[in-house]
Design a protein around this motif. Structure first.
Motif, PDB file in Angstrom:
ATOM      1  N   UNK A 193       0.866  -1.334   0.259  1.00 28.34           N
ATOM      2  CA  UNK A 193      -0.054  -0.186   0.448  1.00 28.34           C
ATOM      3  C   UNK A 193       0.998   1.654   0.166  1.00 28.34           C
ATOM      4  N   UNK A 194       0.440   2.558  -0.299  1.00 26.34           N
ATOM      5  CA  UNK A 194       0.621   3.132  -0.947  1.00 26.34           C
ATOM      6  C   UNK A 194       1.086   4.551  -0.394  1.00 26.34           C
ATOM      7  N   UNK A 195       1.803   5.892   0.698  1.00 29.51           N
ATOM      8  CA  UNK A 195       1.137   6.998   1.005  1.00 29.51           C
ATOM      9  C   UNK A 195       1.692   7.942   0.531  1.00 29.51           C
ATOM     10  N   UNK A 196       0.914   9.067   0.020  1.00 29.10           N
ATOM     11  CA  UNK A 196       1.189   9.358  -0.576  1.00 29.10           C
ATOM     12  C   UNK A 196       1.679  10.959  -0.009  1.00 29.10           C
ATOM     13  N   UNK A 197       2.995  11.741  -0.297  1.00 26.02           N
ATOM     14  CA  UNK A 197       2.821  12.903   0.873  1.00 26.02           C
ATOM     15  C   UNK A 197       3.360  13.788  -0.202  1.00 26.02           C
ATOM     16  N   UNK A 198       3.316  15.439  -0.234  1.00 25.42           N
ATOM     17  CA  UNK A 198       3.300  16.224  -1.105  1.00 25.42           C
ATOM     18  C   UNK A 198       4.960  17.405  -0.680  1.00 25.42           C
ATOM     19  N   UNK A 199       5.372  17.411   0.425  1.00 33.00           N
ATOM     20  CA  UNK A 199       7.079  17.946   0.289  1.00 33.00           C
ATOM     21  C   UNK A 199       7.687  17.038   1.403  1.00 33.00           C
ATOM     22  N   UNK A 200       8.871  17.264   1.105  1.00 32.79           N
ATOM     23  CA  UNK A 200      10.457  16.685   1.796  1.00 32.79           C
ATOM     24  C   UNK A 200      10.319  16.597   3.125  1.00 32.79           C
ATOM     25  N   UNK A 257       7.310  16.363   5.135  1.00 32.99           N
ATOM     26  CA  UNK A 257       6.215  15.450   5.280  1.00 32.99           C
ATOM     27  C   UNK A 257       6.800  13.946   4.232  1.00 32.99           C
ATOM     28  N   UNK A 258       7.666  13.587   4.291  1.00 31.97           N
ATOM     29  CA  UNK A 258       8.033  12.357   3.788  1.00 31.97           C
ATOM     30  C   UNK A 258       9.198  12.166   4.779  1.00 31.97           C
ATOM     31  N   UNK A 259       9.666  12.715   5.435  1.00 32.53           N
ATOM     32  CA  UNK A 259      10.731  12.509   6.520  1.00 32.53           C
ATOM     33  C   UNK A 259       9.955  12.646   7.760  1.00 32.53           C
ATOM     34  N   UNK A 260       8.791  12.557   7.859  1.00 30.82           N
ATOM     35  CA  UNK A 260       7.796  12.310   8.935  1.00 30.82           C
ATOM     36  C   UNK A 260       7.334  11.174   8.872  1.00 30.82           C
ATOM     37  N   UNK A 261       6.365  11.557   7.593  1.00 29.87           N
ATOM     38  CA  UNK A 261       6.203  10.504   7.572  1.00 29.87           C
ATOM     39  C   UNK A 261       6.809   8.811   7.642  1.00 29.87           C
ATOM     40  N   UNK A 262       8.101   8.885   7.212  1.00 23.97           N
ATOM     41  CA  UNK A 262       8.530   7.489   7.347  1.00 23.97           C
ATOM     42  C   UNK A 262       8.779   7.737   8.928  1.00 23.97           C
ATOM     43  N   UNK A 263       9.092   7.879   9.835  1.00 15.99           N
ATOM     44  CA  UNK A 263       9.439   8.054  11.780  1.00 15.99           C
ATOM     45  C   UNK A 263       8.050   7.675  11.972  1.00 15.99           C
ATOM     46  N   UNK A 264       7.063   7.947  11.421  1.00 13.73           N
ATOM     47  CA  UNK A 264       5.926   7.327  12.279  1.00 13.73           C
ATOM     48  C   UNK A 264       5.891   5.868  11.629  1.00 13.73           C
TER      49      UNK A 264
END
Length: 318
Positions: free
Chosen positions: A218-225, A227-234
């Motif tokens: 499954x994919x999580x799509x985020x807008x910016x850089x 956001x990308x790092x924060x999502x990986x942390x979560x």
């Protein structure tokens, strides 16, 4: 003035695939859809998908019904397209041949223009700084700068999407790949050239998603850089970072384009920034993913004025 009833009749009598074929396009049947090379941009791999009532290109984003398709292929306005489709039965072989010639000329012009653009972007990418991997100090600095866990920068670098460099005379952290990248200053300040801004897209960058590869995850799509790092942390903190593929769009103006086909049969979650541009972008990405036959598409709207990174910070501080 043409009536809505007449417009509906014209559409019913002229499905998009029939319009495409009359213009010399050669779609191939794929299930309930048809697939062809896009007539509106140059491409080698077909990304122009035709359905019963409309067509969509994953490469350039073109979308429309049979009347819009006729107008675009014939370089005429809406009214003229309706009149032409309404009189298809009386078309002569000579007019059909002229239309075919226009299509060939358009394709040739598009090929020449896009080749020039491709060469220009490749030339611009030669101005990119030398990208390198960061050490523990670099990664820790980014984590503290964004007020997130160390796992975010570390995972991004392991995935090959986080780099470091000197850009515009400043130390920078960069999210991207070999053809698309955006830089942010390591000191947290704004870039001062032009209108002050946080993220600086490197010259010659393509507008494509970072991290979207062929997979069943499954994919999580985020807008910016950030956001990308924060999502990986979560995901790391929940122990599910290997169960999702996180994709960074490098800005609200980016499109999934031909890469949307990689979402077929997959669950997609889109995190929308809490402002107008971000929400509009999320809806556009949702349409692209839905048209690509994603298994499911969910848009999560964040509070007004917030992005994923802000939301993560608030939860951590709570």
């Amino acid at each position: 003035m043409i009536t809505q009833d007449e417009i509906d009749r014209i559409k019913a009598e002229n499905p998009p695939v029939a319009v495409a074929i009359r213009h010399g396009i050669e779609p191939k049947k794929q299930g309930a859809k048809w697939l062809a090379l896009c007539p509106f941009h140059n491409e080698r791999t077909p990304s122009f998908t035709i359905e019963a009532k409309h067509a969509h290109c994953y490469g350039c984003g073109w979308h429309g019904d049979s009347i819009k398709l006729e107008a675009g292929l014939s370089d005429i306005d809406f009214q003229a397209a309706c009149e032409r489709l309404g009189a298809q039965q009386s078309e002569t072989p000579e007019s059909a041949e002229k239309r075919q010639q226009r299509l060939l000329e358009r394709r040739k012009a598009m090929e020449e223009r896009e080749e020039e653009e491709r060469q220009q972007k490749a030339k611009e990418r030669k101005r990119w700084p030398k990208l390198h991997k960061g050490n523990t100090v670099h990664l820790d600095h980014v984590a503290k700068l964004r007020r997130i866990g160390y796992a975010g920068p570390w995972l991004a670098q392991e995935l090959g999407h986080l780099h470091f460099a000197i850009w515009r005379g400043e130390d920078a952290w960069i999210i991207g790949d070999g053809t698309a990248a955006a830089a942010r200053r390591l000191d947290g300040k704004l870039w001062e050239h032009g209108t002050p801004h946080k993220s600086d897209t490197l010259p010659g960058s393509e507008k494509h998603p970072i991290g979207l590869t062929a997979s069943s995850l499954p994919v999580i799509l985020v807008e910016g850089e950030a956001d990308y790092l924060a999502t990986l942390v979560r995901l790391w903190e929940q122990g599910i970072h290997e169960s999702w593929q996180v994709v960074c769009m490098l800005g609200a103006s980016a499109r999934l384009g031909r890469h949307a086909k990689r979402l077929q049969g997959r669950d997609v979650v889109i995190y929308a920034h809490g402002e107008e541009a971000g929400q509009a972008a999320a809806q556009r990405w949702k349409e692209e993913a839905t048209f690509a036959d994603a298994k499911s598409v969910t848009v999560c709207e964040l509070p007004m004025g917030q992005d994923v990174n802000d939301f993560t910070r608030e939860e951590a501080d709570a």
